[in-house]
Design a protein around this motif. Structure first.
Motif, mmCIF file in Angstrom:
data_model
loop_
_atom_site.group_PDB
_atom_site.id
_atom_site.type_symbol
_atom_site.label_atom_id
_atom_site.label_comp_id
_atom_site.label_asym_id
_atom_site.label_seq_id
_atom_site.Cartn_x
_atom_site.Cartn_y
_atom_site.Cartn_z
ATOM 1 N N VAL A 90 46.924 43.236 43.504
ATOM 2 C CA VAL A 90 46.412 44.016 42.375
ATOM 3 C C VAL A 90 44.962 43.685 42.030
ATOM 4 C CG1 VAL A 90 48.709 44.284 41.377
ATOM 5 C CG2 VAL A 90 47.232 42.424 40.595
ATOM 6 N N CYS A 91 44.437 42.602 42.551
ATOM 7 C CA CYS A 91 43.093 42.171 42.119
ATOM 8 C C CYS A 91 42.021 43.165 42.575
ATOM 9 C CB CYS A 91 42.789 40.775 42.654
ATOM 10 S SG CYS A 91 41.157 40.202 42.171
ATOM 11 N N PRO A 92 41.318 43.787 41.623
ATOM 12 C CA PRO A 92 40.391 44.860 42.000
ATOM 13 C C PRO A 92 39.128 44.387 42.697
ATOM 14 C CG PRO A 92 40.284 44.473 39.627
ATOM 15 C CD PRO A 92 41.401 43.615 40.157
ATOM 16 N N THR A 93 38.657 43.198 42.361
ATOM 17 C CA THR A 93 37.326 42.796 42.833
ATOM 18 C C THR A 93 37.369 41.894 44.058
ATOM 19 O OG1 THR A 93 37.360 40.837 41.457
ATOM 20 C CG2 THR A 93 36.441 42.820 40.464
ATOM 21 N N GLY A 94 38.565 41.511 44.486
ATOM 22 C CA GLY A 94 38.655 40.557 45.582
ATOM 23 C C GLY A 94 38.465 39.122 45.096
ATOM 24 N N ALA A 95 38.514 38.904 43.769
ATOM 25 C CA ALA A 95 38.367 37.540 43.245
ATOM 26 C C ALA A 95 39.516 36.670 43.743
ATOM 27 C CB ALA A 95 38.343 37.565 41.713
ATOM 28 N N THR A 96 40.705 37.235 43.780
ATOM 29 C CA THR A 96 41.846 36.499 44.312
ATOM 30 C C THR A 96 41.859 36.660 45.824
ATOM 31 O OG1 THR A 96 43.170 36.729 42.313
ATOM 32 C CG2 THR A 96 44.369 36.397 44.367
ATOM 33 N N TYR A 97 41.845 35.540 46.524
ATOM 34 C CA TYR A 97 41.828 35.612 47.995
ATOM 35 C C TYR A 97 42.723 34.525 48.578
ATOM 36 C CZ TYR A 97 38.571 31.643 47.834
ATOM 37 O OH TYR A 97 38.008 30.421 47.615
ATOM 38 N N LEU B 178 33.784 36.186 40.734
ATOM 39 C CA LEU B 178 34.144 37.586 40.912
ATOM 40 C C LEU B 178 35.221 38.037 39.936
ATOM 41 C CD1 LEU B 178 34.338 38.251 44.767
ATOM 42 C CD2 LEU B 178 32.729 39.187 43.116
ATOM 43 N N CYS B 179 35.790 37.080 39.184
ATOM 44 C CA CYS B 179 36.922 37.455 38.332
ATOM 45 C C CYS B 179 36.455 38.270 37.133
ATOM 46 C CB CYS B 179 37.669 36.205 37.863
ATOM 47 S SG CYS B 179 39.020 36.613 36.749
ATOM 48 N N LEU B 180 37.002 39.480 37.069
ATOM 49 C CA LEU B 180 36.657 40.429 36.012
ATOM 50 C C LEU B 180 37.334 40.054 34.700
ATOM 51 C CD1 LEU B 180 35.654 43.385 35.311
ATOM 52 C CD2 LEU B 180 37.723 44.206 36.385
ATOM 53 N N GLY B 181 38.425 39.292 34.799
ATOM 54 C CA GLY B 181 39.164 38.925 33.593
ATOM 55 C C GLY B 181 40.051 40.039 33.084
ATOM 56 N N CYS B 182 40.541 40.875 34.004
ATOM 57 C CA CYS B 182 41.340 42.025 33.581
ATOM 58 C C CYS B 182 42.791 41.637 33.298
ATOM 59 C CB CYS B 182 41.294 43.122 34.639
ATOM 60 S SG CYS B 182 41.931 42.600 36.244
ATOM 61 N N GLY B 183 43.225 40.503 33.824
ATOM 62 C CA GLY B 183 44.590 40.060 33.545
ATOM 63 C C GLY B 183 45.652 40.760 34.373
ATOM 64 N N TYR B 184 45.222 41.618 35.286
ATOM 65 C CA TYR B 184 46.188 42.369 36.087
ATOM 66 C C TYR B 184 47.067 41.401 36.891
ATOM 67 C CZ TYR B 184 47.490 46.763 38.497
ATOM 68 O OH TYR B 184 48.141 47.866 38.979
ATOM 69 N N CYS B 185 46.433 40.373 37.445
ATOM 70 C CA CYS B 185 47.167 39.411 38.269
ATOM 71 C C CYS B 185 48.181 38.616 37.451
ATOM 72 C CB CYS B 185 46.190 38.457 38.937
ATOM 73 S SG CYS B 185 45.077 37.681 37.754
ATOM 74 N N ILE B 186 47.864 38.371 36.174
ATOM 75 C CA ILE B 186 48.800 37.624 35.325
ATOM 76 C C ILE B 186 50.080 38.443 35.186
ATOM 77 C CG2 ILE B 186 49.155 36.571 33.058
ATOM 78 C CD1 ILE B 186 46.175 36.369 32.705
ATOM 79 N N HIS C 288 37.848 32.986 33.044
ATOM 80 C CA HIS C 288 38.445 33.454 34.299
ATOM 81 C C HIS C 288 39.952 33.318 34.177
ATOM 82 C CE1 HIS C 288 39.513 29.328 35.550
ATOM 83 N NE2 HIS C 288 38.400 28.986 34.951
ATOM 84 N N VAL C 289 40.653 33.814 35.158
ATOM 85 C CA VAL C 289 42.088 33.579 35.215
ATOM 86 C C VAL C 289 42.295 32.346 36.087
ATOM 87 C CG1 VAL C 289 44.241 34.481 36.154
ATOM 88 C CG2 VAL C 289 42.846 35.896 34.684
ATOM 89 N N ASP C 290 43.260 31.528 35.692
ATOM 90 C CA ASP C 290 43.423 30.246 36.354
ATOM 91 C C ASP C 290 44.844 30.084 36.888
ATOM 92 O OD1 ASP C 290 41.849 27.719 36.734
ATOM 93 O OD2 ASP C 290 43.661 26.872 35.840
HETATM 94 S S1 SF4 Z 1 41.857 38.778 36.224
HETATM 95 FE FE1 SF4 Z 1 43.014 38.525 38.122
HETATM 96 S S2 SF4 Z 1 43.183 40.599 38.962
HETATM 97 FE FE2 SF4 Z 1 41.544 40.647 37.427
HETATM 98 S S3 SF4 Z 1 39.692 40.230 38.631
HETATM 99 FE FE3 SF4 Z 1 40.395 38.218 37.869
HETATM 100 S S4 SF4 Z 1 41.657 37.407 39.536
HETATM 101 FE FE4 SF4 Z 1 41.407 39.597 39.936
#
Ligand code: SF4
Ligand code: SF4
Lengths: 289, 202
Positions: B75-82, B95-103, B136-138
């Motif tokens: 689900v990570c839009p920006t590729g922050a999660t790899y 790269l983490c947008l902080g959208c919380g989608y991954c949570i 960021h998401v951790d």
């Molecule tokens: S909050 Fe999660 S899904 Fe959103 S950009 Fe950061 S790592 Fe990716």
């Protein structure tokens, strides 16, 4: 069982999902109305810009839900496009803006052929925005009430129903023949959509009745919440359905249909909010059985 | 190239939570947060099993399962999660947008937001050694920095009861691989399709 309601997304996201669907549907329906019913150029320009304005207003809520809203520029970095619905959504939304604005320009200058093709592209993107709002939630595998193909269908149908409501509002004050004709066509389409929505909801809850514990808990939360049963189902679906059906066979009933569409608009928001609220997942220690 | 994984022997867990303390110190996670269930990379939850008078108390350690097919990554839009070369799922904070989608998407509740207040607290407690400088998401990294130095993740290194067994699942001689290959250790919630690399002996 250690089932709990998700608490990451709240009503900011619900408002975004609602306005995204509403904006996308208004854009698509407005252009369709103009192209198919030969409405005035101002109708096409007005509804497409209105759709984009609603979408923009929705995006503000999404940005404010970020951990740091200033980082929103990163959302244009759509490296995850191959698999992420936020990334795909960004591209679809950009498409809606580009084609929607080009359509408005083409309508203004009466570039007929160009306007038609650009209009189709904008409609496609508008449609895409409505569907993607459901797919966004659908991707969360840990929340089984969302992780069902019925959700994007439900959100799409609901979005188009709210889009019909907006179109009816823009036409309600006009008495020329074309406007009347389109008004009743939209009214008829909305009756179809609300009926379909009720059918999907029935299927949804029937699926939940036979589902796993988390799905049942979600369904239970909703069915025991008067905002859902009375607010959404009775006042947001059944009442407008009856009113619109009645209005469709009666003369001079636009006021009634306009009131019904107001209920549809409120109901649409309640649906998004409550579905987000009722997302239940299981703590990992619960998964151990 | 390794394929790191972990086996949790629930029966051996004493519930001392030394792992949580060690992790939160090493990785500077928000041990200052109010809710206990809140912001940890690894948690030990007390669970009661059975009905009175046969109630059994157990301590259940959880962590990021370092999935092979991780929904957080999908689900990570920006590729922050790899996913790195050793199969560890990581987050690029820049790269983490902080959208919380991954949570939301993680089926094992392994992620949490590292918010502005947490950054302040991190700077307050750790001063110049603070490791978090942006929101960021951790989540757990299997202490990737320690692995590079040839050490085990800090939770494993401190575990009193030998409840956490870490190793390369591709190395048939490792204890973790043997427990997994023998079928003694099993993943949680397999039906969700994430293919976790943390296994449980219950
Ligand atoms: S909050 Fe999660 S899904 Fe959103 S950009 Fe950061 S790592 Fe990716
Ligand atoms: S446990 Fe959650 S955070 Fe960890 S890899 Fe799997 S999906 Fe991602």
């Amino acid at each position: 069982m250690d089932l709990i309601q998700q608490h990451t997304w709240g009503w900011f996201i619900a408002i975004y999902l609602y306005l995204g669907g509403l904006g996308g549907a208004t854009l698509a329906l407005g252009i369709l109305g103009e192209l198919r019913f030969n409405k005035s150029k101002w109708f096409g320009i007005g509804t497409s810009l209105l759709g984009l304005a609603i979408l923009s207003f929705g995006l503000i809520w999404l940005v404010f839900d970020l951990l740091n809203p200033l980082r929103f520029l990163l959302s244009f970095w759509v490296k995850g496009i191959a698999h992420s619905w936020i990334a795909r959504g960004m591209v679809i939304i950009m498409g809606a803006y580009i084609f929607g604005l080009l359509y408005a320009v083409a309508a203004f200058f009466k570039w007929t052929t160009f306007k038609k093709w650009i209009g189709y592209a904008a409609m496609f993107c508008g449609f895409g925005v409505t569907t993607y709002t459901g797919l966004l939630l659908n991707a969360n595998v840990g929340i089984p009430f969302w992780h069902t193909p019925a959700l994007p269908v439900l959100f799409t149908v609901s979005a188009f129903s709210t889009g019909c409501a907006i179109i009816m509002w823009t036409l309600a004050g006009k008495n020329d023949h074309d406007s009347e004709h389109l008004f009743h066509a939209v009214e008829g389409f909305d009756i179809f959509l609300i009926s379909l929505e009720l059918l999907i909801l029935f299927a949804y809850f029937d699926f939940a009745r036979l589902g796993n514990a988390a799905v049942m808990k979600s369904a239970h939360l909703l069915l025991n919440n008067p905002l859902f049963t009375i607010g959404f189902i009775i006042l947001g679906l059944v009442t407008p359905l009856i009113l619109e059906a009645y209005a469709s066979v009666k003369e001079n009933s636009k006021g009634m249909a306009a009131f019904a569409s107001l209920l549809v608009l409120v109901g649409g928001f309640l649906l998004r909010y409550l579905i987000v609220w009722a997302g239940v997942f299981q703590y990992p220690h619960g998964l151990a059985g | 190239m390794a394929r790191y994984g972990m086996v949790m022997n629930v029966k051996a867990c004493l519930g001392c939570r030394a792992c949580m303390a060690a992790c939160s110190q090493w990785n500077q996670t928000p041990f200052w947060a109010d809710e206990f269930e809140g912001k940890w990379r690894t948690r030990v939850t007390e669970v009661e099993d059975g009905k009175f008078p046969e109630v059994k108390r157990q301590f259940f350690p959880t962590i990021c399962m370092q999935c092979v097919n991780p929904p957080c990554h999908s689900v990570c839009p920006t590729g922050a999660t790899y996913i790195n070369k050793d199969g560890i799922v990581l987050i690029d904070y820049d790269l983490c947008l902080g959208c919380g989608y991954c949570i939301e998407a993680c089926p094992y509740d392994a992620r949490y937001p590292y918010e502005r207040e947490d950054l302040k607290k991190d700077a307050f407690y750790f001063g110049e050694d603070a490791r978090h400088h942006q929101v960021h998401v951790d989540k757990c990294t299997f202490c990737v920095d320690r692995l590079e130095e040839g050490e085990e993740p800090s939770c494993v290194a401190t575990c009193v009861g030998h409840a956490r067994i870490f190793g390369d699942l591709d190395d048939p001689k490792s204890e973790a691989a043997q427990l997994v290959n023998s079928g003694q250790a099993k993943p949680l919630g397999e039906y969700m399709g994430a293919q976790p690399k943390v296994y449980y002996i219950k």
